[in-house]
Enzyme design. Structure first.
Site, PDB file in Angstrom:
ATOM      1  N   ASN A   9       4.981 -12.344   2.663  1.00  0.00           N
ATOM      2  CA  ASN A   9       4.237 -13.283   1.928  1.00  0.00           C
ATOM      3  C   ASN A   9       4.514 -12.408   0.642  1.00  0.00           C
ATOM      4  O   ASN A   9       4.647 -11.507   0.019  1.00  0.00           O
ATOM      5  CB  ASN A   9       2.758 -12.725   1.924  1.00  0.00           C
ATOM      6  CG  ASN A   9       1.797 -12.959   0.902  1.00  0.00           C
ATOM      7  OD1 ASN A   9       2.408 -13.854  -0.088  1.00  0.00           O
ATOM      8  ND2 ASN A   9       0.450 -12.423   0.877  1.00  0.00           N
ATOM      9  N   TRP A  10       5.344 -13.495  -0.245  1.00  0.00           N
ATOM     10  CA  TRP A  10       6.089 -13.247  -1.373  1.00  0.00           C
ATOM     11  C   TRP A  10       5.108 -13.125  -2.659  1.00  0.00           C
ATOM     12  O   TRP A  10       5.668 -12.872  -3.634  1.00  0.00           O
ATOM     13  CB  TRP A  10       7.269 -14.331  -1.711  1.00  0.00           C
ATOM     14  CG  TRP A  10       8.441 -14.109  -0.516  1.00  0.00           C
ATOM     15  CD1 TRP A  10       8.223 -13.236   0.559  1.00  0.00           C
ATOM     16  CD2 TRP A  10       9.551 -14.871  -0.518  1.00  0.00           C
ATOM     17  NE1 TRP A  10       9.486 -13.445   1.176  1.00  0.00           N
ATOM     18  CE2 TRP A  10      10.043 -14.420   0.618  1.00  0.00           C
ATOM     19  CE3 TRP A  10       9.896 -15.910  -1.329  1.00  0.00           C
ATOM     20  CZ2 TRP A  10      11.475 -15.065   0.966  1.00  0.00           C
ATOM     21  CZ3 TRP A  10      11.359 -16.367  -1.021  1.00  0.00           C
ATOM     22  CH2 TRP A  10      12.074 -16.207   0.281  1.00  0.00           C
ATOM     23  N   LYS A  11       3.941 -13.403  -2.443  1.00  0.00           N
ATOM     24  CA  LYS A  11       2.815 -13.324  -3.559  1.00  0.00           C
ATOM     25  C   LYS A  11       3.437 -13.962  -4.780  1.00  0.00           C
ATOM     26  O   LYS A  11       4.111 -15.011  -4.812  1.00  0.00           O
ATOM     27  CB  LYS A  11       2.420 -11.943  -3.834  1.00  0.00           C
ATOM     28  CG  LYS A  11       2.029 -11.409  -2.599  1.00  0.00           C
ATOM     29  CD  LYS A  11       1.112 -10.043  -2.808  1.00  0.00           C
ATOM     30  CE  LYS A  11       0.940  -9.346  -1.373  1.00  0.00           C
ATOM     31  NZ  LYS A  11      -0.146  -8.317  -1.608  1.00  0.00           N
ATOM     32  N   HIS A  94      -6.447 -14.345   2.602  1.00  0.00           N
ATOM     33  CA  HIS A  94      -6.016 -13.075   2.070  1.00  0.00           C
ATOM     34  C   HIS A  94      -6.950 -12.129   1.180  1.00  0.00           C
ATOM     35  O   HIS A  94      -7.632 -12.940   0.431  1.00  0.00           O
ATOM     36  CB  HIS A  94      -4.662 -13.425   1.201  1.00  0.00           C
ATOM     37  CG  HIS A  94      -3.935 -12.163   1.088  1.00  0.00           C
ATOM     38  ND1 HIS A  94      -4.181 -11.286   0.312  1.00  0.00           N
ATOM     39  CD2 HIS A  94      -2.888 -11.514   1.680  1.00  0.00           C
ATOM     40  CE1 HIS A  94      -3.237 -10.056   0.118  1.00  0.00           C
ATOM     41  NE2 HIS A  94      -2.401 -10.432   1.113  1.00  0.00           N
ATOM     42  N   GLU A  96      -6.632 -10.677  -1.516  1.00  0.00           N
ATOM     43  CA  GLU A  96      -6.613 -10.898  -2.749  1.00  0.00           C
ATOM     44  C   GLU A  96      -7.313 -12.148  -3.212  1.00  0.00           C
ATOM     45  O   GLU A  96      -7.804 -12.304  -4.268  1.00  0.00           O
ATOM     46  CB  GLU A  96      -4.843 -11.045  -3.262  1.00  0.00           C
ATOM     47  CG  GLU A  96      -4.448  -9.699  -3.324  1.00  0.00           C
ATOM     48  CD  GLU A  96      -2.955  -9.434  -3.130  1.00  0.00           C
ATOM     49  OE1 GLU A  96      -2.304 -10.562  -3.161  1.00  0.00           O
ATOM     50  OE2 GLU A  96      -2.504  -8.434  -2.688  1.00  0.00           O
ATOM     51  N   GLU A 166      -5.766  -6.701   7.884  1.00  0.00           N
ATOM     52  CA  GLU A 166      -5.092  -6.079   6.742  1.00  0.00           C
ATOM     53  C   GLU A 166      -6.131  -5.161   5.874  1.00  0.00           C
ATOM     54  O   GLU A 166      -6.975  -5.729   4.981  1.00  0.00           O
ATOM     55  CB  GLU A 166      -4.516  -7.095   5.403  1.00  0.00           C
ATOM     56  CG  GLU A 166      -3.461  -8.086   6.221  1.00  0.00           C
ATOM     57  CD  GLU A 166      -2.797  -8.284   5.052  1.00  0.00           C
ATOM     58  OE1 GLU A 166      -1.346  -8.256   5.064  1.00  0.00           O
ATOM     59  OE2 GLU A 166      -3.078  -9.248   3.973  1.00  0.00           O
ATOM     60  N   GLY A 172      -0.539  -2.688  -0.676  1.00  0.00           N
ATOM     61  CA  GLY A 172       0.315  -2.648  -1.817  1.00  0.00           C
ATOM     62  C   GLY A 172       0.051  -1.342  -2.472  1.00  0.00           C
ATOM     63  O   GLY A 172       0.462  -0.816  -3.623  1.00  0.00           O
ATOM     64  N   SER A 212       1.344  -2.181   3.403  1.00  0.00           N
ATOM     65  CA  SER A 212       2.371  -1.289   3.201  1.00  0.00           C
ATOM     66  C   SER A 212       3.218  -1.182   4.546  1.00  0.00           C
ATOM     67  O   SER A 212       3.639   0.064   4.648  1.00  0.00           O
ATOM     68  CB  SER A 212       1.697   0.189   2.664  1.00  0.00           C
ATOM     69  OG  SER A 212       1.181   0.078   1.411  1.00  0.00           O
ATOM     70  N   GLY A 233       3.995  -7.769   2.585  1.00  0.00           N
ATOM     71  CA  GLY A 233       3.983  -8.103   1.172  1.00  0.00           C
ATOM     72  C   GLY A 233       5.225  -7.407   0.391  1.00  0.00           C
ATOM     73  O   GLY A 233       6.372  -7.951   0.649  1.00  0.00           O
ATOM     74  N   GLY A 234       5.051  -6.282  -0.063  1.00  0.00           N
ATOM     75  CA  GLY A 234       6.128  -5.819  -1.121  1.00  0.00           C
ATOM     76  C   GLY A 234       7.494  -5.715  -0.157  1.00  0.00           C
ATOM     77  O   GLY A 234       8.588  -6.048  -0.863  1.00  0.00           O
TER      78      GLY A 234
HETATM   79  C1  PEP Z   1      -0.179  -8.331   2.017  1.00  0.00           C
HETATM   80  O1  PEP Z   1      -0.388  -8.515   0.645  1.00  0.00           O
HETATM   81  O2  PEP Z   1      -0.379  -8.817   2.797  1.00  0.00           O
HETATM   82  C2  PEP Z   1       0.456  -6.854   2.263  1.00  0.00           C
HETATM   83  C3  PEP Z   1       0.263  -6.523   3.548  1.00  0.00           C
HETATM   84  O3  PEP Z   1       0.919  -6.271   1.027  1.00  0.00           O
HETATM   85  P1  PEP Z   1       1.957  -4.953   1.373  1.00  0.00           P
HETATM   86  O4  PEP Z   1       2.810  -5.076   2.356  1.00  0.00           O
HETATM   87  O5  PEP Z   1       2.798  -4.995  -0.021  1.00  0.00           O
HETATM   88  O6  PEP Z   1       0.770  -3.993   1.397  1.00  0.00           O
END
Ligand code: PEP
Length: 256
Positions: A9-11, A94, A96, A166, A172, A212, A233-234
């Protein structure tokens, strides 16, 4: 055998040019991957990235969609538009979107049903906040999100849904759930799906972990019986780290 499914997920990251470059790199480096892979760039890059991944083993995903098909919904993107540019998977619910945009279980459920109606696969995200975990509410919250998210989804469609667990406090933040903590919640999710749709559906449901995930912790998470992949994500923003997560088994062997 469920196999592994890793999604990035490149957000709200990457210009069109940067997104195309990263997608091109992933296409080259993951061409022989035995695992299922999806990338979800921002809406502005979907078409260009879609052209890059067409005909490859990398699926094109979107990060959200509207609950309506078409019409007067300023700022929204329809599932029909997503399909038009080659999207086959949509991430819904998600944290967010739940926390920053106020998306409720009912709204997310409407989106899930609309996406499935139009033949899109869904990654349904669920997970508790830190306050909910500290209050001992993990199971209650997660079961509720699964039940509400899947409400009214026909048994013959549930196989095209993946659930991503999640924990919000792990997204993050660099704090990931231990494999054992994650596994316990994944087992609850699987038994919830089995209760709703039968043992076979529960057994076949792909359940990703997200929060993470990094090259160094991916293999430990994937070793758990009920963890079938990751929503990243990151670490999905660089080819080196995303490829190392997708190829977590080879990465672990190389690291000794
Ligand atoms: C996400 O946003 O779905 C996520 C898991 O982010 P991160 O890997 O950066 O924690």
């Amino acid at each position: 055998m469920r196999g592994y499914y890793i999604a990035g997920n490149w957000k709200m990251h990457k210009t069109v040019g940067e997104a195309v470059d990263l997608a091109g790199e992933l296409v080259k480096r993951l061409a022989r991957s035995g695992h299922r892979v999806m990338i979800a760039p921002p809406f502005t890059s979907l078409q260009a990235v879609g052209e890059k991944v067409r005909g490859t083993n990398i699926l094109l995903g979107a990060q959200n969609m509207a609950s309506a098909e078409l019409g007067a919904h300023t700022g929204q993107i329809s599932c029909l538009m997503l399909k038009d540019v080659g999207v086959s998977v949509v991430i819904l619910g998600h944290s967010e979107c739940r926390l920053l945009d106020g998306e409720t279980n009912a709204l997310i459920n409407a989106k899930v049903k609309l996406a499935l109606l139009h033949g899109l696969e869904v990654i349904l995200c669920v997970g508790e906040t830190l306050a909910e975990r500290e209050a001992g509410l993990v199971e209650k919250i997660v079961v509720e999100q699964v039940e509400e998210g899947l409400r009214g989804v026909a048994p013959d469609r549930v196989g095209t849904v993946t659930i991503a667990y999640e924990p919000v406090w792990a997204i993050g933040t660099g704090k990931n759930a231990t494999p054992q903590d994650a596994e316990a919640v994944h087992a609850v999710i699987r038994s919830t799906v089995a209760r709703l749709y039968g043992a076979k559906a529960g057994e076949e449901m792909l359940i990703q972990y997200g929060g993470s995930v990094k090259p160094d912790n991916a293999a430990g998470l994937m070793a758990m019986k009920n963890i079938d992949g990751a929503l990243v994500g990151g670490a999905a923003l660089s080819a080196d780290s995303f490829c190392a997560i997708v190829e977590f088994d080879a990465y672990q062997r190389a690291a000794g």
